[in-house]
Design a protein around this motif. Structure first.
Motif, PDB file in Angstrom:
ATOM      1  N   ARG A   1      50.565  65.103 101.453  1.00 35.09           N
ATOM      2  CA  ARG A   1      51.779  65.500 102.172  1.00 35.09           C
ATOM      3  C   ARG A   1      52.574  64.281 102.627  1.00 35.09           C
ATOM      4  NH1 ARG A   1      49.663  70.450 105.992  1.00 35.09           N
ATOM      5  NH2 ARG A   1      49.798  72.096 104.422  1.00 35.09           N
ATOM      6  N   ARG A   2      51.869  63.249 103.087  1.00 29.17           N
ATOM      7  CA  ARG A   2      52.549  62.025 103.519  1.00 29.17           C
ATOM      8  C   ARG A   2      53.314  61.411 102.346  1.00 29.17           C
ATOM      9  NH1 ARG A   2      50.567  56.802 103.305  1.00 29.17           N
ATOM     10  NH2 ARG A   2      48.579  57.730 102.802  1.00 29.17           N
ATOM     11  N   LYS A   3      52.670  61.330 101.199  1.00 27.01           N
ATOM     12  CA  LYS A   3      53.323  60.760 100.013  1.00 27.01           C
ATOM     13  C   LYS A   3      54.497  61.633  99.560  1.00 27.01           C
ATOM     14  CE  LYS A   3      49.206  58.370  98.467  1.00 27.01           C
ATOM     15  NZ  LYS A   3      48.040  58.404  97.589  1.00 27.01           N
ATOM     16  N   LEU A   4      54.330  62.949  99.636  1.00 25.84           N
ATOM     17  CA  LEU A   4      55.431  63.841  99.262  1.00 25.84           C
ATOM     18  C   LEU A   4      56.614  63.671 100.205  1.00 25.84           C
ATOM     19  CD1 LEU A   4      53.511  67.099  98.248  1.00 25.84           C
ATOM     20  CD2 LEU A   4      54.755  65.525  96.740  1.00 25.84           C
ATOM     21  N   ARG A   5      56.336  63.502 101.515  1.00 20.14           N
ATOM     22  CA  ARG A   5      57.422  63.257 102.473  1.00 20.14           C
ATOM     23  C   ARG A   5      58.174  61.983 102.113  1.00 20.14           C
ATOM     24  NH1 ARG A   5      54.083  65.536 106.288  1.00 20.14           N
ATOM     25  NH2 ARG A   5      53.052  63.579 106.757  1.00 20.14           N
ATOM     26  N   GLU A   6      57.423  60.942 101.748  1.00 23.36           N
ATOM     27  CA  GLU A   6      58.052  59.677 101.374  1.00 23.36           C
ATOM     28  C   GLU A   6      58.893  59.844 100.102  1.00 23.36           C
ATOM     29  OE1 GLU A   6      54.793  56.957 100.928  1.00 23.36           O
ATOM     30  OE2 GLU A   6      54.347  56.953 103.076  1.00 23.36           O
ATOM     31  N   LEU A   7      58.362  60.584  99.144  1.00 26.47           N
ATOM     32  CA  LEU A   7      59.054  60.740  97.865  1.00 26.47           C
ATOM     33  C   LEU A   7      60.238  61.703  97.944  1.00 26.47           C
ATOM     34  CD1 LEU A   7      55.914  60.940  95.565  1.00 26.47           C
ATOM     35  CD2 LEU A   7      57.591  59.081  95.604  1.00 26.47           C
ATOM     36  N   LEU A   8      60.092  62.751  98.743  1.00 22.59           N
ATOM     37  CA  LEU A   8      61.093  63.815  98.755  1.00 22.59           C
ATOM     38  C   LEU A   8      61.999  63.808  99.972  1.00 22.59           C
ATOM     39  CD1 LEU A   8      58.778  66.737  97.634  1.00 22.59           C
ATOM     40  CD2 LEU A   8      60.445  65.547  96.231  1.00 22.59           C
ATOM     41  N   GLY A   9      61.537  63.241 101.037  1.00 22.23           N
ATOM     42  CA  GLY A   9      62.253  63.357 102.296  1.00 22.23           C
ATOM     43  C   GLY A   9      61.773  64.597 103.024  1.00 22.23           C
ATOM     44  N   SER A  10      61.840  64.597 104.330  1.00 27.46           N
ATOM     45  CA  SER A  10      61.258  65.674 105.133  1.00 27.46           C
ATOM     46  C   SER A  10      61.972  67.009 104.939  1.00 27.46           C
ATOM     47  CB  SER A  10      61.232  65.289 106.609  1.00 27.46           C
ATOM     48  OG  SER A  10      62.540  65.018 107.060  1.00 27.46           O
ATOM     49  N   GLU A  11      63.280  67.024 104.704  1.00 27.72           N
ATOM     50  CA  GLU A  11      64.000  68.296 104.552  1.00 27.72           C
ATOM     51  C   GLU A  11      63.565  69.049 103.304  1.00 27.72           C
ATOM     52  OE1 GLU A  11      65.957  69.834 106.807  1.00 27.72           O
ATOM     53  OE2 GLU A  11      65.259  68.137 108.019  1.00 27.72           O
ATOM     54  N   LEU A  12      63.450  68.352 102.188  1.00 26.23           N
ATOM     55  CA  LEU A  12      63.028  68.992 100.947  1.00 26.23           C
ATOM     56  C   LEU A  12      61.588  69.489 101.047  1.00 26.23           C
ATOM     57  CD1 LEU A  12      63.764  69.792  98.079  1.00 26.23           C
ATOM     58  CD2 LEU A  12      63.050  67.524  97.331  1.00 26.23           C
ATOM     59  N   LEU A  13      60.740  68.698 101.711  1.00 22.41           N
ATOM     60  CA  LEU A  13      59.349  69.103 101.884  1.00 22.41           C
ATOM     61  C   LEU A  13      59.233  70.367 102.739  1.00 22.41           C
ATOM     62  CD1 LEU A  13      56.458  68.406 101.170  1.00 22.41           C
ATOM     63  CD2 LEU A  13      56.323  67.074 103.263  1.00 22.41           C
TER      64      LEU A  13
END
Length: 189
Positions: A171-183
């Motif tokens: 989830r941390r890596k996804l937040r970094e890759l996608l940004g918090s809004e998209l996640l």
């Protein structure tokens, strides 16, 4: 088994070992989504994941007598899926060609929304593909399939704590890759 009592994997395995095709079909239905999530986690491609699942279920049926602990059929099956997915991915990588772009036909009434959803889906798939395989498997099983950490741990042969750690890291890596809004949209869609 008493009427109304849930049918266990162990009893279905026993029935399938004795030639009951319906019992094996029930095992397939029960575990297909998890198998698909693991295959997708390794392969990163939906069509390949479907092929891997089909191949893995055929192998599982042929080797059903090798399942030493029928109560843990799901864990045994997911190991087969994971191994088949790794083999398939390696096979594809060796014979890789230039992939065709996905064609997305949108409806005339919601063309804008369809385009945005398609872009979001593509970004999410690309971000998930960048995760290490184990983190991909855990996030797909937990967030998309709704599995609890105990079931993930048993199926992937890791501890519950390790499952939680993989989910946290993914989830941390996804937040970094996608940004918090998209996640947020991904987790609530």
């Amino acid at each position: 088994m008493a009427p109304g009592e849930p049918v266990t994997d162990a009893s279905l395995v026993q029935q399938a070992r004795h030639g009951d095709a319906a019992a094996f079909e029930m095992l397939v239905r029960r575990h297909y989504r998890a198998a698909y999530a693991v295959a997708l986690g390794v392969s990163g491609n939906g069509m390949d994941a479907e092929d891997v699942c089909q191949d893995a279920f055929v192998k599982a049926l042929r080797r059903l007598d090798d399942c030493r602990n029928p109560e843990r059929f799901a864990a045994w099956l997911l190991r087969i899926v994971r191994n088949r997915a790794h083999n398939f991915r390696d096979y594809r990588r060796i014979r890789a060609g230039v992939p065709l772009d996905d064609v997305n036909v949108s409806s005339p009434s919601d063309a804008g929304r369809d385009v945005i959803r398609s872009e979001l889906r593509a970004k999410l798939q690309a971000a998930i593909a960048e995760l290490p395989p184990r983190e991909r498997e855990v996030v797909l099983l937990h967030d998309l399939e709704g599995w609890r950490h105990r079931a993930i741990a048993e199926s992937l042969d890791i501890s519950e704590g390790r499952s939680r750690q993989h989910l946290f890291q993914a989830r941390r890596k996804l937040r970094e890759l996608l940004g918090s809004e998209l996640l947020k949209e991904y987790l609530h869609d």
